[in-house]
Design an enzyme around this catalytic site. Structure first.
Site, short mmCIF file in Angstrom:
data_model
loop_
_atom_site.label_atom_id
_atom_site.label_comp_id
_atom_site.label_asym_id
_atom_site.label_seq_id
_atom_site.Cartn_x
_atom_site.Cartn_y
_atom_site.Cartn_z
N ARG A 174 0.84 -1.21 0.00
CA ARG A 174 0.00 0.00 0.00
C ARG A 174 0.87 1.25 0.00
NH1 ARG A 174 -5.36 0.15 2.11
NH2 ARG A 174 -4.97 2.07 3.26
N ARG A 178 9.52 6.22 -3.25
CA ARG A 178 9.77 7.16 -4.37
C ARG A 178 11.22 7.60 -4.42
NH1 ARG A 178 4.82 10.18 -2.67
NH2 ARG A 178 3.07 9.07 -3.61
N ARG A 252 -8.17 -6.01 14.39
CA ARG A 252 -7.45 -5.03 15.20
C ARG A 252 -8.42 -3.92 15.51
NH1 ARG A 252 -3.48 -6.07 18.34
NH2 ARG A 252 -2.14 -4.23 18.28
N ARG A 283 0.12 6.88 15.90
CA ARG A 283 0.14 8.18 15.21
C ARG A 283 -0.72 9.19 15.97
NH1 ARG A 283 -2.84 5.93 9.65
NH2 ARG A 283 -4.47 4.80 10.73
N GLU A 305 -3.54 7.80 18.56
CA GLU A 305 -4.12 6.51 18.15
C GLU A 305 -3.32 5.34 18.73
OE1 GLU A 305 -5.09 6.14 13.96
OE2 GLU A 305 -4.62 4.00 14.01
N TYR A 353 -9.83 -5.03 3.67
CA TYR A 353 -9.23 -3.73 3.98
C TYR A 353 -9.61 -2.74 2.86
CZ TYR A 353 -4.95 -1.27 5.85
OH TYR A 353 -4.03 -0.43 6.42
N ASP A 355 -10.68 0.66 1.01
CA ASP A 355 -10.76 2.11 1.14
C ASP A 355 -12.19 2.54 0.82
OD1 ASP A 355 -8.27 2.97 2.00
OD2 ASP A 355 -7.40 2.85 0.01
P1 FAD Z 1 -18.39 0.66 8.31
O1 FAD Z 1 -18.03 2.09 8.08
O2 FAD Z 1 -17.69 -0.06 9.40
O3 FAD Z 1 -19.97 0.56 8.56
C1 FAD Z 1 -20.57 -0.63 9.02
C2 FAD Z 1 -21.71 -0.22 9.93
O4 FAD Z 1 -22.47 -1.40 10.27
C3 FAD Z 1 -21.23 0.39 11.24
O5 FAD Z 1 -21.82 1.64 11.43
C4 FAD Z 1 -21.68 -0.63 12.29
O6 FAD Z 1 -22.06 -0.02 13.52
C5 FAD Z 1 -22.88 -1.27 11.60
N1 FAD Z 1 -23.22 -2.61 12.12
C6 FAD Z 1 -22.37 -3.66 12.25
N2 FAD Z 1 -23.04 -4.71 12.78
C7 FAD Z 1 -24.31 -4.31 12.97
C8 FAD Z 1 -25.48 -4.94 13.50
N3 FAD Z 1 -25.46 -6.20 13.96
N4 FAD Z 1 -26.64 -4.25 13.56
C9 FAD Z 1 -26.69 -2.96 13.12
N5 FAD Z 1 -25.62 -2.30 12.62
C10 FAD Z 1 -24.44 -2.97 12.55
N6 FAD Z 1 -10.57 4.73 3.58
C11 FAD Z 1 -10.17 5.71 2.74
O7 FAD Z 1 -10.56 5.72 1.56
N7 FAD Z 1 -9.35 6.72 3.18
C12 FAD Z 1 -8.90 6.78 4.46
O8 FAD Z 1 -8.16 7.71 4.83
C13 FAD Z 1 -9.29 5.74 5.36
N8 FAD Z 1 -8.87 5.76 6.64
C14 FAD Z 1 -9.24 4.74 7.48
C15 FAD Z 1 -8.76 4.76 8.78
C16 FAD Z 1 -9.12 3.74 9.66
C17 FAD Z 1 -8.63 3.80 11.08
C18 FAD Z 1 -9.90 2.66 9.20
C19 FAD Z 1 -10.23 1.50 10.11
C20 FAD Z 1 -10.39 2.64 7.90
C21 FAD Z 1 -10.06 3.68 7.03
N9 FAD Z 1 -10.56 3.72 5.73
C22 FAD Z 1 -10.15 4.71 4.87
C23 FAD Z 1 -11.52 2.69 5.25
C24 FAD Z 1 -12.99 3.12 5.48
O9 FAD Z 1 -13.21 3.33 6.87
C25 FAD Z 1 -13.90 2.01 4.95
O10 FAD Z 1 -13.71 1.87 3.56
C26 FAD Z 1 -15.40 2.27 5.21
O11 FAD Z 1 -15.65 2.57 6.53
C27 FAD Z 1 -16.19 1.04 4.83
O12 FAD Z 1 -17.56 1.27 5.02
P2 FAD Z 1 -18.52 0.07 5.46
O13 FAD Z 1 -19.90 0.54 5.29
O14 FAD Z 1 -18.10 -1.17 4.76
O15 FAD Z 1 -18.15 -0.20 6.99
N1 UDP Z 2 3.38 1.30 7.83
C1 UDP Z 2 4.58 1.35 8.51
N2 UDP Z 2 5.04 2.56 8.95
C2 UDP Z 2 4.35 3.70 8.76
C3 UDP Z 2 3.12 3.65 8.07
C4 UDP Z 2 2.66 2.43 7.62
O1 UDP Z 2 5.19 0.33 8.74
O2 UDP Z 2 4.82 4.77 9.21
C5 UDP Z 2 2.91 -0.03 7.38
C6 UDP Z 2 1.99 -0.69 8.42
O3 UDP Z 2 2.22 -2.08 8.41
C7 UDP Z 2 0.61 -0.36 7.87
C8 UDP Z 2 0.83 -0.39 6.35
O4 UDP Z 2 2.15 0.12 6.18
O5 UDP Z 2 -0.34 -1.32 8.27
C9 UDP Z 2 -0.17 0.42 5.55
O6 UDP Z 2 -0.13 1.77 6.00
P1 UDP Z 2 -1.32 2.81 5.78
O7 UDP Z 2 -0.85 4.15 6.21
O8 UDP Z 2 -1.82 2.64 4.39
O9 UDP Z 2 -2.38 2.25 6.81
P2 UDP Z 2 -3.79 2.85 7.29
O10 UDP Z 2 -3.78 4.34 7.08
O11 UDP Z 2 -4.81 2.14 6.48
O12 UDP Z 2 -3.83 2.50 8.73
#
Ligand code: FAD
Ligand code: UDP
Length: 371
Positions: A174, A178, A252, A283, A305, A353, A355
């Site tokens: 991911r 560069r 996680r 972070r 975090e 995983y 986005d």
């Molecule tokens: P979710 O957003 O998890 O929605 C699922 C929903 O279902 C939740 O609200 C939950 O409460 C509900 N639910 C679950 N079980 C039940 C139940 N039994 N009854 C009723 N409701 C229920 N993507 C990016 O493009 N850019 C980013 O910068 C980015 N940053 C991220 C950072 C983090 C820390 C994480 C974890 C993910 C990140 N993502 C990012 C990914 C992004 O969060 C996901 O693509 C997106 O949330 C997926 O949407 P979803 O609807 O599949 O899941």
């Molecule tokens: N990663 C790392 N060091 C960093 C940032 C990321 O080792 O400073 C690794 C780590 O294993 C992470 C993966 O690269 O799970 C992907 O990073 P990304 O920033 O895409 O993760 P996210 O924002 O989805 O948590």
């Protein structure tokens, strides 16, 4: 009235399915167990500063996908934000993703772009992996051991709670590497933050009169009582749907520590990573930087975090990409494929995983199939 579809979860997957199906004339009931819509992408105004905070961690929208962009443009425009991330290692700050700036600062060199590949090739030659089998081997095959030890190993152990040798190689691909000073985190054509925030975007997605949302409702508590035989789109965890009968998939989770600071700018960027294993958090997010177009406040709010394993009381955030989990997922997937009138999707339903753009695209594809 019995809905035409019940959607479990009001995250991106559920909301896009609801909007598309409602626009095609169907009555939709969304059940969401939390007290808000938007899933993990939810944002809201911090009460002390008025800064828009991403409640479940930084979310930056980015995509190369014109179809997804066209669809979302009906509900929001994006601001001008471009994501950059920095990392602190042994009290020094470096660029991330690893680029020429990172390499030159770390090694105390002044390499030029055309010299980087030769330099890295020498580093890789000291410990060669032609066919990397796990995250550690993949990282060393890309950047050599010293950069891996500094910027990847400690962070990855904190984030995943596992030795990088146990994790899939693809996790690290991911992150680009560069040979110039470009420190943009993403390479995509479209990037930014919804101009009025994610919260406003989700409200617009669900504005259709055919959509009814029931918050604070866990589907498992009501599934046997109501809604007749309405087809279900389920976006909760796939193993929970089957009552974990083949075992639990590992997740996680994340815990945030909120801090308010009486300064206009705490860290100078939206995300600062911490690579040292001794620093317990991975972070720090400073949300005010996501909206450079908004008025600045003299205070700031940050979230530290911390990554941890999922327990009964924590939310699942990241699927853990190990061979054991891949095998178990396959078992649940086969079982779900045999069910009638229910579709699984989203990051929890697919244990993937994704986005945000992948999630929106997957929802659009499912609705096309259903219609
Ligand atoms: P979710 O957003 O998890 O929605 C699922 C929903 O279902 C939740 O609200 C939950 O409460 C509900 N639910 C679950 N079980 C039940 C139940 N039994 N009854 C009723 N409701 C229920 N993507 C990016 O493009 N850019 C980013 O910068 C980015 N940053 C991220 C950072 C983090 C820390 C994480 C974890 C993910 C990140 N993502 C990012 C990914 C992004 O969060 C996901 O693509 C997106 O949330 C997926 O949407 P979803 O609807 O599949 O899941
Ligand atoms: N990663 C790392 N060091 C960093 C940032 C990321 O080792 O400073 C690794 C780590 O294993 C992470 C993966 O690269 O799970 C992907 O990073 P990304 O920033 O895409 O993760 P996210 O924002 O989805 O948590």
């Amino acid at each position: 009235m019995t809905p035409d579809f019940v959607i479990v979860g009001a995250g991106f997957f559920g909301c896009v399915c609801a909007e598309r199906l409602a626009s095609a004339g169907h009555n939709i009931l969304i059940l969401e167990k939390r007290n808000h819509i938007g899933g993990n992408c939810w944002s809201e105004l911090d009460p002390d500063t008025g800064i828009e905070v991403h409640k479940y961690g930084s979310h930056i929208f980015h995509t190369p996908n014109q179809k997804v962009m066209n669809y979302l443009s009906r509900f929001t425009s994006l601001n001008e934000y471009r994501h950059t991330v920095w990392t602190t290692f042994k009290n020094q700050v470096y660029s991330l993703p690893i680029n020429l700036g990172t390499i030159n600062s770390y090694y105390g060199l002044n390499l030029k772009p055309f010299e980087v590949e030769i330099f890295l090739e020498k580093e890789r030659g000291k410990e060669r992996y032609d066919n990397p089998q796990n995250l550690e081997e993949q990282a060393i095959a890309l950047i050599g051991r010293p950069l891996y030890e500094a910027f990847i190993r400690g962070y990855t152990i904190k984030q995943w709670g596992k030795d990088p040798k146990e994790l899939a190689a693809e996790i690290i691909t991911r992150l680009p590497v560069r040979n110039n000073y470009n420190n943009r985190y993403f390479n995509d054509t479209f990037e930014g933050i919804p101009i009025d925030g994610y919260g406003a975007l989700f409200h617009k997605l669900l504005q259709h009169p055919n959509i009814q949302v029931q918050l604070n409702t866990d589907w498992f508590h009501v599934r046997d009582q109501v809604y007749g035989n309405a087809p279900v789109i389920y976006t909760g965890p796939i193993d929970q749907f089957f009552d974990y009968k083949h075992g639990r998939l590992e997740w996680r989770s994340i815990h945030f520590e909120r801090q308010l600071h009486e300064v206009a700018d705490y860290q100078g960027c939206s995300v600062m990573n911490y690579a040292d294993p001794q620093i317990p958090y991975t972070r720090i997010h400073e949300f005010k930087h996501y909206h450079p177009e908004r008025l600045k406040s003299e205070k700031t709010v940050i979230y530290k975090e911390y990554s941890k394993i999922v327990s009964e009381t924590t939310e699942p955030y990241y699927p853990v990409n190990t061979p054991r989990n891949a095998r178990l997922l396959n078992v649940y997937k086969q079982e779900s494929a045999d069910l009638k009138n229910i579709w699984f999707g989203g990051r929890l339903g697919d244990y993937c995983y994704y986005d945000m753009d992948d999630t929106v695209e997957a929802a659009l594809i499912l609705v096309d199939k259903l219609l």
